[in-house]
Design a protein around this motif. Structure first.
Motif, PDB file in Angstrom:
ATOM      1  N   ASP A  81       0.861  -1.175   0.000  1.00 13.57           N
ATOM      2  CA  ASP A  81       0.000   0.000   0.000  1.00 13.57           C
ATOM      3  C   ASP A  81       0.904   1.234   0.000  1.00 13.57           C
ATOM      4  O   ASP A  81       1.564   1.527   0.988  1.00 13.57           O
ATOM      5  CB  ASP A  81      -0.906   0.010   1.242  1.00 13.57           C
ATOM      6  CG  ASP A  81      -1.837   1.213   1.272  1.00 13.57           C
ATOM      7  OD1 ASP A  81      -1.830   2.014   0.308  1.00 13.57           O
ATOM      8  OD2 ASP A  81      -2.558   1.350   2.271  1.00 13.57           O
ATOM      9  N   PHE A  82       0.931   1.925  -1.126  1.00 16.38           N
ATOM     10  CA  PHE A  82       1.833   3.070  -1.268  1.00 16.38           C
ATOM     11  C   PHE A  82       1.126   4.408  -1.090  1.00 16.38           C
ATOM     12  O   PHE A  82       1.677   5.454  -1.417  1.00 16.38           O
ATOM     13  CB  PHE A  82       2.556   3.008  -2.611  1.00 16.38           C
ATOM     14  CG  PHE A  82       3.358   1.749  -2.768  1.00 16.38           C
ATOM     15  CD1 PHE A  82       4.385   1.440  -1.884  1.00 16.38           C
ATOM     16  CD2 PHE A  82       3.072   0.843  -3.778  1.00 16.38           C
ATOM     17  CE1 PHE A  82       5.121   0.277  -2.006  1.00 16.38           C
ATOM     18  CE2 PHE A  82       3.806  -0.324  -3.912  1.00 16.38           C
ATOM     19  CZ  PHE A  82       4.823  -0.606  -3.023  1.00 16.38           C
ATOM     20  N   ALA A  83      -0.081   4.357  -0.552  1.00 16.90           N
ATOM     21  CA  ALA A  83      -0.808   5.599  -0.290  1.00 16.90           C
ATOM     22  C   ALA A  83      -0.227   6.261   0.955  1.00 16.90           C
ATOM     23  O   ALA A  83      -0.077   5.614   1.993  1.00 16.90           O
ATOM     24  CB  ALA A  83      -2.286   5.300  -0.083  1.00 16.90           C
ATOM     25  N   PRO A  84       0.114   7.538   0.855  1.00  9.84           N
ATOM     26  CA  PRO A  84       0.616   8.232   2.040  1.00  9.84           C
ATOM     27  C   PRO A  84      -0.515   8.483   3.035  1.00  9.84           C
ATOM     28  O   PRO A  84      -1.681   8.561   2.650  1.00  9.84           O
ATOM     29  CB  PRO A  84       1.164   9.541   1.483  1.00  9.84           C
ATOM     30  CG  PRO A  84       0.418   9.766   0.216  1.00  9.84           C
ATOM     31  CD  PRO A  84       0.061   8.409  -0.315  1.00  9.84           C
ATOM     32  N   SER A  85      -0.147   8.592   4.279  1.00 11.10           N
ATOM     33  CA  SER A  85      -1.121   8.930   5.308  1.00 11.10           C
ATOM     34  C   SER A  85      -0.406   9.736   6.383  1.00 11.10           C
ATOM     35  O   SER A  85       0.801   9.991   6.278  1.00 11.10           O
ATOM     36  CB  SER A  85      -1.735   7.665   5.913  1.00 11.10           C
ATOM     37  OG  SER A  85      -0.775   6.986   6.703  1.00 11.10           O
ATOM     38  N   GLU A  86      -1.129  10.095   7.411  1.00 17.07           N
ATOM     39  CA  GLU A  86      -0.512  10.843   8.498  1.00 17.07           C
ATOM     40  C   GLU A  86       0.557  10.020   9.202  1.00 17.07           C
ATOM     41  O   GLU A  86       1.520  10.554   9.736  1.00 17.07           O
ATOM     42  CB  GLU A  86      -1.597  11.278   9.492  1.00 17.07           C
ATOM     43  CG  GLU A  86      -1.245  12.555  10.202  1.00 17.07           C
ATOM     44  CD  GLU A  86      -2.425  13.102  10.968  1.00 17.07           C
ATOM     45  OE1 GLU A  86      -2.366  13.065  12.205  1.00 17.07           O
ATOM     46  OE2 GLU A  86      -3.384  13.552  10.313  1.00 17.07           O
TER      47      GLU A  86
END
Length: 189
Positions: A81-86
């Protein structure tokens, strides 16, 4: 904000090192090869900054150094999962797009290439070329890692684009390419 109270932890004394998710791998793992070569590239950029501090290229290189820390964090975070998040730092396409804009801006005003060039011409250019070569090594390490585990496509794009950026930047700090040293094929036969 990162806070480091203690520099040594002794947790790596057995030949392993930790990743963002808490897992541990041998220090010779390809993931740490990629992270380490990104760190070397960042250090080489720091060497170029010594002579470019206070200039527009220097400000751009400081931005790149921050991006390379982001890249190291991305590589140290396993998963698909390469989605950025906090909580998860990942490279994003906008970082490569910034490099592409910078490349286009520089290319518009430097002398066109008429030959391959040799690294050098000025101290600043030579230092940027050293950084470019280190970035290429990091790119090879990241490509090797990608044959073993998933690697963020935005990270791979960024490292590829960064070497192109450093190439045109080296020419820019060589008086727009006027002080480039041209390769003379077979010139010493």
């Amino acid at each position: 904000m990162v806070k480091l109270n203690k520099i040594y932890t002794r947790t790596g004394d057995g030949g392993t090192s930790g990743l963002v998710d808490g897992s541990r791998l041998p220090k010779h793992d390809q993931r740490f090869e990629a992270i380490g070569t990104v760190d070397e590239a960042n250090s080489a950029i720091g060497l170029a900054l010594v002579v470019l501090a206070g200039t527009e290229p220097g400000r751009e290189l400081q931005r790149v150094q921050n991006d390379l820390f982001d890249l190291g964090a991305d590589l140290a975070t396993p998963g698909e999962d390469f989605a950025p998040s906090e909580m998860v730092l990942r490279m994003v396409p906008a970082q490569s797009e910034w490099l592409e804009t910078a490349i286009d801006t520089i290319t518009a005003w430097i002398n066109p290439l008429t030959s391959f060039i040799l690294p050098g011409g000025s101290e600043a250019s030579a230092r940027v070329h050293i950084a470019r070569a280190a970035v290429r090594r990091a790119e090879r390490a990241m490509a090797a890692l990608a044959t073993e585990v998933p690697v963020n496509p935005a990270a791979l794009s960024y490292i590829n684009r960064l070497s192109d950026y450093l190439f045109v930047l080296a020419r820019a700090v060589n008086d727009g390419g006027k002080n480039d040293v041209l390769w003379v094929p077979g010139g010493n036969r």
